[in-house]
Design a protein around this motif. Structure first.
Motif, mmCIF file in Angstrom:
data_model
loop_
_atom_site.group_PDB
_atom_site.id
_atom_site.type_symbol
_atom_site.label_atom_id
_atom_site.label_comp_id
_atom_site.label_asym_id
_atom_site.label_seq_id
_atom_site.Cartn_x
_atom_site.Cartn_y
_atom_site.Cartn_z
ATOM 1 N N ILE A 79 0.837 -1.209 0.000
ATOM 2 C CA ILE A 79 0.000 0.000 0.000
ATOM 3 C C ILE A 79 0.866 1.250 0.000
ATOM 4 O O ILE A 79 0.591 2.208 -0.721
ATOM 5 C CB ILE A 79 -0.943 -0.015 1.212
ATOM 6 C CG1 ILE A 79 -2.007 -1.109 1.053
ATOM 7 C CG2 ILE A 79 -1.627 1.340 1.395
ATOM 8 C CD1 ILE A 79 -2.912 -1.258 2.252
ATOM 9 N N MET B 127 -6.682 0.450 -6.166
ATOM 10 C CA MET B 127 -5.878 -0.264 -5.168
ATOM 11 C C MET B 127 -6.768 -1.105 -4.260
ATOM 12 O O MET B 127 -6.480 -2.279 -3.982
ATOM 13 C CB MET B 127 -5.091 0.743 -4.329
ATOM 14 C CG MET B 127 -4.361 0.107 -3.150
ATOM 15 S SD MET B 127 -3.823 1.295 -1.899
ATOM 16 C CE MET B 127 -5.406 1.789 -1.200
ATOM 17 N N SER C 296 1.115 6.507 -6.648
ATOM 18 C CA SER C 296 -0.169 7.118 -7.011
ATOM 19 C C SER C 296 -0.180 8.603 -6.699
ATOM 20 O O SER C 296 -0.765 9.390 -7.443
ATOM 21 C CB SER C 296 -1.313 6.419 -6.271
ATOM 22 O OG SER C 296 -1.457 5.097 -6.716
ATOM 23 N N GLN C 297 0.458 8.987 -5.592
ATOM 24 C CA GLN C 297 0.474 10.395 -5.228
ATOM 25 C C GLN C 297 1.189 11.221 -6.298
ATOM 26 O O GLN C 297 0.767 12.337 -6.622
ATOM 27 C CB GLN C 297 1.151 10.594 -3.868
ATOM 28 C CG GLN C 297 1.003 11.994 -3.294
ATOM 29 C CD GLN C 297 -0.444 12.398 -3.104
ATOM 30 O OE1 GLN C 297 -1.228 11.641 -2.538
ATOM 31 N NE2 GLN C 297 -0.814 13.569 -3.589
ATOM 32 N N TYR D 31 2.331 1.727 -3.374
ATOM 33 C CA TYR D 31 1.271 2.128 -4.300
ATOM 34 C C TYR D 31 0.900 3.596 -4.088
ATOM 35 O O TYR D 31 0.743 4.361 -5.052
ATOM 36 C CB TYR D 31 0.044 1.246 -4.097
ATOM 37 C CG TYR D 31 -1.109 1.589 -5.015
ATOM 38 C CD1 TYR D 31 -1.236 0.984 -6.262
ATOM 39 C CD2 TYR D 31 -2.071 2.533 -4.640
ATOM 40 C CE1 TYR D 31 -2.284 1.307 -7.103
ATOM 41 C CE2 TYR D 31 -3.110 2.863 -5.484
ATOM 42 C CZ TYR D 31 -3.220 2.244 -6.710
ATOM 43 O OH TYR D 31 -4.259 2.589 -7.537
ATOM 44 N N LEU D 32 0.730 3.996 -2.818
ATOM 45 C CA LEU D 32 0.327 5.380 -2.536
ATOM 46 C C LEU D 32 1.405 6.378 -2.950
ATOM 47 O O LEU D 32 1.090 7.472 -3.429
ATOM 48 C CB LEU D 32 0.012 5.534 -1.046
ATOM 49 C CG LEU D 32 -1.258 4.820 -0.545
ATOM 50 C CD1 LEU D 32 -1.429 5.026 0.950
ATOM 51 C CD2 LEU D 32 -2.489 5.332 -1.285
ATOM 52 N N SER E 186 -9.163 8.680 -5.428
ATOM 53 C CA SER E 186 -10.003 7.843 -4.564
ATOM 54 C C SER E 186 -9.343 6.516 -4.218
ATOM 55 O O SER E 186 -9.777 5.833 -3.292
ATOM 56 C CB SER E 186 -11.348 7.570 -5.249
ATOM 57 O OG SER E 186 -11.166 6.729 -6.379
ATOM 58 N N TYR E 187 -8.295 6.119 -4.969
ATOM 59 C CA TYR E 187 -7.546 4.876 -4.744
ATOM 60 C C TYR E 187 -8.432 3.632 -4.823
ATOM 61 O O TYR E 187 -8.128 2.595 -4.225
ATOM 62 C CB TYR E 187 -6.835 4.915 -3.384
ATOM 63 C CG TYR E 187 -5.891 6.083 -3.252
ATOM 64 C CD1 TYR E 187 -4.742 6.161 -4.035
ATOM 65 C CD2 TYR E 187 -6.155 7.118 -2.371
ATOM 66 C CE1 TYR E 187 -3.877 7.236 -3.923
ATOM 67 C CE2 TYR E 187 -5.296 8.205 -2.247
ATOM 68 C CZ TYR E 187 -4.162 8.261 -3.028
ATOM 69 O OH TYR E 187 -3.312 9.325 -2.920
#
Length: 567
Positions: A49, A213, A56-57, A52-53, A209-210
């Motif tokens: 996570i 994931m 994604s960020q 991924y974040l 909104s993720y």
């Protein structure tokens, strides 16, 4: 009667207590091991996570930057098409221009006294809005633009004569997100504000909104019931509202939940989120929510915002595996108890004659010598018996022929009945395999090249039964997927020096070379029966005796599990 009472007192009661204690210890040890495996899985998920974040960020920031650049271009095009003075611009003109430039709306701000007011807009709800009540940095940025200065604040996106604030709700419509851009280069007496509403920036909203994931993780890890992104600084502190233009709004950065859903609520959640955020470590606890037993884990993620990810796991996945292991242990315990009971009963019967007890080993050796002598004699006499049968056939002496063959068959059967596996533990394991083979219509082949001289203490015998029956059960579970005529399980055991080797093979589906190393990993994700937490228990027991467990291909399709332990 006295002997039976003594047997109950000195054997049944202690052994029963020992087995019960063993079951209890095994239960809680296995439970702790399963929980530890689960926590390790949560740590692995949290690492995924976090990565991924972080990626994604960067995508979210880049998408927001593109939106800001598009709004700046739209503002510059709008300026080229609009009159320089505000009184010359109509709201209708702005409505047509926003459609032409493919933005949601366009608003024009102008300074009025100590305020900066939205004087014209394609959106009626934006007209006459005061910016004085906006967050401090918004109002400061407006003043700097209208004063002909570059915006100096850290928030938002800045270019010469232009500033775009962070994605947020607005006082005119606090229910959806907006992305605003503001442009003023001194050629007009107003500031141009094109913006996007949430429905016009779907790609950005999807990224932020993720949901991708969350859906991927819940598909890969079905035990995950819920994933929630908590604002550690706001959760449990009530709704944060500010009043702007006579309306209460919740600023987007101040929301309590960043992403996901939060339906599995517990009274300890707020405290656990705060502790995870303060101590920068994962906090987990077991709870009952909405009638379901779950494990809640709170994972701090450092991404520039006070984010703590909440993971709610279904405890029944662990409990089911624990129950399955307990059932096997109970079966093994019952078999072990019956074996020991039968063994002691034999000793009790033999104890009636002390001399017989003392000479038990001698009698056993004499019987074995007699057996081997009979076998050698049978081998010697085969030629003579065949000649006798031939003679009786030629003379048509069928009565004599029948007597000869009956005597020979009787002798062979008696020898076969005596030739059994001499070690009780290995005998019990093979008997367990035979009962499973009969029940499941599976062909069983065994080769136990171990004599009764093999010395195993009680604990090691019990552990050997646990390991072997676990592997044998898994082998049967896999091979029964095949048609009855193709089912095959092979069990072998032998010793080499101070090592005991044990092998269980079964036919089944073909296993690729890339899968073999992963079969012994915790939580292996395929649907093979040789997988997951059961094999972890086996692996732990083998390592307990400084042994080794490994897996190989079997024939063209299937698997062979082997282990060796010190004896």
């Amino acid at each position: 009667m006295k002997l039976r009472t003594s047997f109950i007192l000195w054997f049944v009661v202690p052994v029963t207590c020992l087995l019960a204690l063993s079951n209890v210890i095994y239960y809680y040890t296995t439970k702790q091991m399963l929980m530890n495996n689960h926590y390790n899985e949560v740590e692995s998920i949290s690492s995924s996570i976090k990565i991924y974040l972080e990626h994604s960020q960067r995508s979210v920031d880049y998408a927001e930057k593109l939106l800001a650049q598009n709004l700046r271009l739209a503002a510059m095009l709008a300026q080229s098409k609009l009159p320089p003075r505000l009184e010359q611009v109509s709201n209708k003109e702005l409505t047509e221009l926003s459609k032409e430039l493919r933005v949601s709306d366009i608003t024009l701000f102008q300074r009025k006294g100590d305020d900066i007011v939205a004087m014209r807009s394609s959106n009626p709800t934006q007209r006459n809005i005061s910016s004085k009540q906006f967050a401090d940095f918004w109002f400061l940025a407006f003043n700097q633009l209208l004063d002909g200065k570059n915006v100096s604040i850290s928030e938002g996106y800045k270019l010469p004569h232009y500033w775009s604030g962070p994605v947020d709700v607005s006082s005119s419509d606090p229910t959806v997100l907006h992305k605003f851009g503001y442009y003023h280069d001194g050629q007009t007496d107003y500031m141009i504000n094109p913006y996007y509403r949430q429905e016009d920036m779907e790609e950005y909203v999807t990224l932020a909104s993720y949901m991708d994931m969350i859906e991927r993780l819940q598909k890969e890890k079905p035990f995950l019931i819920e994933i929630t992104g908590f604002n550690a600084e706001r959760i449990g502190k009530g709704i944060y509202e500010v009043k702007q233009n006579n309306r209460l709004i919740i600023p987007y950065p101040k929301r309590q939940i960043y992403f996901g859903q939060y339906t599995m609520r517990s009274s300890d959640d707020v405290e656990m989120v705060g502790q995870a955020h303060r101590e920068k470590k994962t906090i987990s606890y077991q709870a009952s929510v909405q009638g379901s037993d779950v494990i809640k884990s709170f994972v701090p993620i450092e991404t520039g915002v006070p984010l703590v990810v909440g993971l709610v796991s279904d405890y029944s996945y662990i409990q089911n595996e624990l129950d399955r292991q307990s059932e096997r242990l109970l079966t093994i315990s019952v078999v072990s108890f019956l074996m020991l009971g039968a063994f002691v009963l034999v000793l009790i019967r033999r104890s009636k004659l002390a001399a017989a007890v003392i000479s038990a080993e001698k009698i056993y050796l004499e019987n074995m010598n007699s057996l081997f002598t009979a076998i050698r004699g049978l081998n010697h006499d085969v030629g003579n018996i065949v000649n006798a049968i031939h003679a009786h056939v030629q003379k048509k002496e069928y009565d004599e022929l029948e007597k000869v063959t009956q005597a020979w068959v009787k002798e062979v059967v008696e020898i076969q009945d005596v030739v059994v596996i001499r070690h009780p533990t290995l005998s019990a394991i093979v008997q367990f395999a035979f009962s499973s083979a009969i029940k499941q219509k599976v062909k069983l082949e065994h080769d136990i090249a171990v004599t009764g001289d093999l010395k195993l203490n009680g604990e090691k015998s019990l552990d050997l039964i646990r390991i072997a029956t676990n592997l044998i059960s898994n082998a049967f579970d896999e091979t029964v997927k095949l048609p009855a005529e193709q089912r095959l399980v092979q069990v072998s055991a032998w010793t080499a020096g101070r090592l005991l080797y044990f092998k269980v093979s079964n036919r089944g589906r073909r296993i690729g070379d890339e899968e073999l190393p992963g079969l012994l990993s915790a939580g292996y994700s395929t649907k093979l029966k040789h997988e997951g937490l059961g094999l972890q228990v086996v692996k732990e027991l083998v390592q307990k005796y400084k042994g080794q467990l490994w897996v190989e291909d079997f024939e063209s399709a299937g698997a062979t599990f082997m282990f060796k332990i010190h004896i």
